[in-house]
Enzyme design. Structure first.
Site, short mmCIF file in Angstrom:
data_model
loop_
_atom_site.label_atom_id
_atom_site.label_comp_id
_atom_site.label_asym_id
_atom_site.label_seq_id
_atom_site.Cartn_x
_atom_site.Cartn_y
_atom_site.Cartn_z
N THR A 19 -31.46 0.83 23.87
CA THR A 19 -31.13 -0.35 24.66
C THR A 19 -30.06 -1.17 23.92
OG1 THR A 19 -32.82 -1.83 23.72
CG2 THR A 19 -33.48 -0.42 25.57
N GLY A 20 -29.19 -1.81 24.70
CA GLY A 20 -28.12 -2.59 24.09
C GLY A 20 -27.14 -1.74 23.32
N ALA A 38 -27.55 14.39 19.23
CA ALA A 38 -28.52 13.94 20.23
C ALA A 38 -27.84 13.63 21.56
CB ALA A 38 -29.25 12.69 19.74
N VAL A 40 -27.67 10.89 24.06
CA VAL A 40 -28.00 9.47 23.97
C VAL A 40 -27.88 8.80 25.33
CG1 VAL A 40 -27.45 7.27 22.88
CG2 VAL A 40 -27.20 9.39 21.58
N TYR A 175 -36.89 -18.02 19.40
CA TYR A 175 -36.45 -16.77 18.78
C TYR A 175 -37.51 -16.25 17.82
CZ TYR A 175 -33.42 -13.38 16.42
OH TYR A 175 -32.88 -12.23 15.90
N GLY A 176 -38.08 -17.15 17.01
CA GLY A 176 -39.14 -16.74 16.10
C GLY A 176 -40.32 -16.16 16.83
N LYS A 179 -39.32 -12.61 18.14
CA LYS A 179 -39.22 -11.56 17.12
C LYS A 179 -40.59 -11.26 16.49
CE LYS A 179 -36.03 -9.83 17.17
NZ LYS A 179 -35.51 -8.95 18.26
N GLY A 208 -31.68 -7.28 8.83
CA GLY A 208 -31.22 -8.27 7.88
C GLY A 208 -30.15 -9.14 8.52
#
Length: 312
Positions: A19-20, A38, A40, A175-176, A179, A208
């Site tokens: 995705t994305g 692969a 994709v 957001y926290g 995630k 990161g």
């Protein structure tokens, strides 16, 4: 020697759904998997951008096997359509990389009335994963990799009474929460696989601090708040490149030594080569996962039923 893309095993004969995959980490993930052979499936919202991304991949890998599927994670109807299309075309799926997401945007709702970040980052992937389970479960060694963030450490577990943060919205709070939901989803899904006695594995990864378009979009769509602008500056000046930021999810997806429930991220918190990371915040985790399952099934109307999917 630290793990890098050259260590990705031969992927010929395998199908990966990313995705994305039209930009940032998703594009680099699709690029490396395609380069290793692969097929994709690039599941993306912006079709024009995706077409350009396909051409970009084929510039370096002319024989790349690529497929484009329209997917808007902010609309459950689109997720259902994409899931049904992929499932109808692929009886076997080796990899599902739940990569797409939005970060620290201004308050907004999806077409289904969900808080945008929770709706896109988690609920969209919840439904897609559920729909693709039959093909994943019939494929020996299949993996689901869910991409979280170091921001999950600042998140709070979803509250069943207010999962969309009505009256409590903050860009980074949302957001926290989103995630941390990704984090709990990856671990909870592995528990479901183990409970059903299937060989499919669920793993987690975080990139990161990586210099992708994610921070620029955050600045633009939040009105350019101070923290968003600082995040963008930090990514540009100190963040890893998108190819390096994609390595943790590529390792989770392809390292033969990786196991269900493993979590990969940069060695030095937000920078460095991809390594297996410890699982923290175990206190209260069982309750948090149970609440996430409750909310996700209630909001989407879609269950994660591994035993039923395995018999499909």
């Amino acid at each position: 020697m630290f793990w890098n893309a050259s260590q990705i095993p031969d992927q010929r004969g395998r199908t990966a759904v990313v995705t994305g995959a039209n930009g940032g980490l998703g594009l680099e993930t699709a690029r490396q998997l395609a380069a290793k052979g692969a097929h994709v499936v690039m599941a993306v919202r912006n079709q024009d951008k995706a077409a350009a991304a396909m051409e970009d991949i084929r510039t370096a890998a002319p024989g790349a096997s690529l497929e484009l599927v329209s997917l808007d994670l902010s609309a459950q109807a689109s997720v259902h359509a994409a899931g049904e299309k992929i499932l109808g075309s692929h009886k076997r799926i080796d990899l599902l990389i739940n990569n797409a997401g939005v970060m620290a945007t201004g308050e907004a709702k999806t077409v289904d009335g969900f808080e945008m970040q929770f709706g896109v980052d988690h609920l969209g992937h919840w439904t897609l994963t559920s729909l693709l389970l039959p093909s994943l479960l019939r494929t020996p060694g299949a993996r689901v990799v869910t991409v979280t963030s170091t921001a999950h450490h600042m998140g709070r577990a979803v509250d069943p009474a207010n999962p969309h943060l009505e009256g409590r919205y903050g860009p980074w709070r949302a957001y926290g929460q989103a995630k941390l939901a990704n984090f709990h989803f990856g671990l909870g899904l592995q528990r479901e696989f183990e409970r059903a006695g299937v060989g499919t594995a669920s793993l987690l990864a975080h990139p990161g601090l990586s210099n992708t378009n994610l921070q620029a979009v955050s600045v633009r769509e939040s009105g350019g708040g101070l923290t968003q602008r600082f995040s963008h500056w930090a990514a540009v000046h100190t963040g890893m490149s998108a190819p390096d930021g994609a390595l943790p999810q590529l390792r989770a997806a392809t390292d033969p030594d990786a196991n269900g429930g493993d979590f990969y991220g940069p060695m030095f918190v937000n920078n460095g080569p991809p390594v297996r990371k410890p699982i923290f915040r175990r206190i209260g985790m069982n309750s948090a996962i149970a609440k996430l399952w409750e909310v996700s099934e209630r909001e989407t109307g879609v269950p994660i039923d591994v035993s039923t999917a395995a018999s499909s």
